[in-house]
Design an enzyme around this catalytic site. Sequence first.
Site, PDB file in Angstrom:
ATOM      1  N   ASN A 181       0.671  -1.104  -0.215  1.00 40.76           N
ATOM      2  CA  ASN A 181       0.263   0.197  -0.257  1.00 40.76           C
ATOM      3  C   ASN A 181       0.953   1.392  -0.397  1.00 40.76           C
ATOM      4  OD1 ASN A 181      -2.512   1.733   0.157  1.00 40.76           O
ATOM      5  ND2 ASN A 181      -2.095   2.153   2.901  1.00 40.76           N
ATOM      6  N   TYR A 583       1.870   7.312   1.458  1.00 43.18           N
ATOM      7  CA  TYR A 583       2.745   8.120   0.491  1.00 43.18           C
ATOM      8  C   TYR A 583       2.404   9.350   0.903  1.00 43.18           C
ATOM      9  CZ  TYR A 583      -1.909  10.281  -0.126  1.00 43.18           C
ATOM     10  OH  TYR A 583      -3.031  11.330   0.095  1.00 43.18           O
ATOM     11  N   HIS A 766      -4.381  14.545  -5.065  1.00 46.73           N
ATOM     12  CA  HIS A 766      -3.457  14.363  -4.270  1.00 46.73           C
ATOM     13  C   HIS A 766      -2.797  15.684  -4.585  1.00 46.73           C
ATOM     14  CE1 HIS A 766      -4.263  10.785  -2.463  1.00 46.73           C
ATOM     15  NE2 HIS A 766      -4.355  10.085  -3.532  1.00 46.73           N
TER      16      HIS A 766
END
Length: 830
Positions: A181, A583, A766
Amino acid sequence: MSITSPIELSIRSHTMIHLFMPARCSTKFFRAFTPTGLCSTITFSMHVMRQYYYSTWLPPMSKETMASHIVGYPRMGPKRELKFALEAFWDGKSSAEELQKVAADLRSSIWKQMSEVGIKYIPSNTFSYYDQVLDTTAMLGAVPDRYSWTGGEIGFDTYFSMARGNASVPAMEMTKWFDTNYHYIVPELSPEMKFSYASHKAVTEYKEAKALGIETVPVLIGPVTYLLFSKPAKGVEKSFCTLSLLESILPIYKQVIVELKEAGATWIQLDEPTLVKDLESNQLDVFSKAYSELESSLSGLNVVVETYFADVPADAYKTLTSLKGVTGFGFDLVRGTNTIEHIKSSFPAGKYLFAGIVDGRNIWANDLGESLTILQALEPVVGKDKLVVSTSCSLMHTAVDLINETKLDDEIKSWLAFAAQKVVEVNALAKALTGVKDEAFFSSNAAALASRRSSPRVTNEEVQKAATTLKGSDHRRATPVTARLDAQQKKLNLPVLPTTTIGSFPQTVELRRVRREYKANKISEENYTAAMKEEISKVVKIQEELDIDVLVHGEPERNDMVEYFGEQLSGFAFTANGWVQSYGSRCVKPPIIYGDVSRPKPMTVFWSKMAQSMTSRPMKAMLTGPVTILNWSFVRNDQPRFETCYQIALAIKKEVEDLEAAGIQVIQIDEAALREGLPLRKSEHAFYLDWAVHSFRITNCGIQDTTQIHTHMCYSNFNDIIQSIIDMDADVITIENSRSDEKLLSVFRDGVKYGAGIGPGVYDIHSPRIPSTDEIADRINKMLAVLDTNILWVNPDCGLKTRKYPEVKPALTNMVCAAKLIRTQLANAK
């Protein structure tokens, strides 16, 4: 020294945690940390306790004799210190110097922690402000032209623009790192790219550790893996082979290696995990070529080439173990058990084996007895002085430190090991191999494993029986999707190119505060519900004002799309600080699936009904699908993953049926992580996709044709599994598209026919960048070139949780305007 007696320590919450009291640990020591007025509990600094643990509980031994290694370590910090420092810097609330100070403190703490435990091969350059692949891009000066970088050392402005975009240009593509992930920033390369040594981070951080008196192993992404995980830049032919740039990047690798040697490094780690994938013979030849080219630079250094996440295939194993200039090889022996047979049958004499026996991707305590047996079997093959105990991969994929978990109950906590504990496990195994086995530590480990196997809370016979019966049907809806879409349109009466969002709306500081206080029992349920109702009303009003067609309630009551559901399902446990980087600064707190899964009561019906009552427009209910819940959790390792997934699917099925009964006409079942779980080897794809797709169909197989089922996927390469996506039989799929340069559309250009509704994302959420109406309209027109008008939806790439309202409102305004513009053009063209 041995650990002899367990003690119970109560932290501020008075939740008991289980630790061990060493025989030579005096009562006086604990009294020194006992707060006044507490007789039955002992409270003290976790930092002090950790230092005492490392210095006192571990048997005395020369560190040089312990052949132990850690592939990598979490960089966010035990309390997400880096996350908050990054976001403060991005918001202009702190300086670059303040961010760098937080980063330096974290690095120092990590290195010292491993040194104090006794780890011999401590990694450096595994820290990153955003992503280790992006760090390599910076090292190579591989900056796309659109960022207007003029050369020199790459600073924060260019670095974060590549990662996040800025007001003028979009970010680079972000996609999943192998089957994890974690998301990496995809390098964009072209034949004309001029590479230069533009980031000295690896050398700087090695020197930083050395100044602390700690010798480290600098870690670099290997040159071949870097190139194979790159893509042709925009405007470059898609057939361009990035491996053709090997000769262009190797001079920079040589410069870095030479500087590391000059700085005093004696070992270097080159990560080449792509060797676990199915590679062509010409790709394997590039590995041989690369390391032959590097051989002279590597002379005088010990070099370990590290692989992880799966078995290394036989042909790749032969290539790897034949590489020139390499001292040792690292293998994942947790997910790559077949590699053990390769090692036993053929391992090069005189080379080091870095045996990844401690799982870096899960949180279960290692079976120390079993691991020691495996290691002892490898000793005569490799040589006692050449066997190094290691983690299976970087520990960045697991939570940081179990010592920060004050709310997990004692039984479950005894079954777990986070990154800090895995470091201790590696050390314990390394010592045991030298003949200094801590019998008490091994015995307590065996007792914890036995407790888990026999615990009644793990097994629910009714759930297991229900899951077993699922194998007799494929659980497809009876009516074809085209007929269902007709029935749904008659009921929903949506315009051409209907607009929607993916689910979440911005989570403000105030919203998080209310949730936090409710969880801490500081506000009543009545006040909490009122606050959530007010927020939902605000989100509904915003969407109506923007004229969005299918609304969402914004998910203000949800902390995380997996944790929220796990908290309401049996068989799950939760951490307070078990954060894992997904992230950039984005961290998730994966639930722990320790037992059989069931749904005691409805989870979302109350909120969906409330939201639907506020509008006459369709209100989309939001659920997380079984495969995503599975892949974004720490999953029990005592039964096959598909069995756990089927159990979750049955629980979600009950929720879907309750939502439909409550009058909800559109239900989204997110499967954002379906592609992520795809095995790395093609021979294993079919089995995984069969049970994963089946699990999704189970969730909605019993509903009416007029109830519209959506699903959502993001930030992976879906083109190679498009037939499985079609086989999911959802009515509408929304899918990430814009950040990957509309890569998804190519599969439809190649002739794949998709009959269900589909919404490729029209802008990247994002990035703080706000796309214009014309830009979004251009994207919609590109979609219409390969997709039928009557199936196309207009939506962002993903949920809006991480964005701020000043970004969200204008972006959605432009999205709706673009959809209306194209509708008008289509109407005029008739």
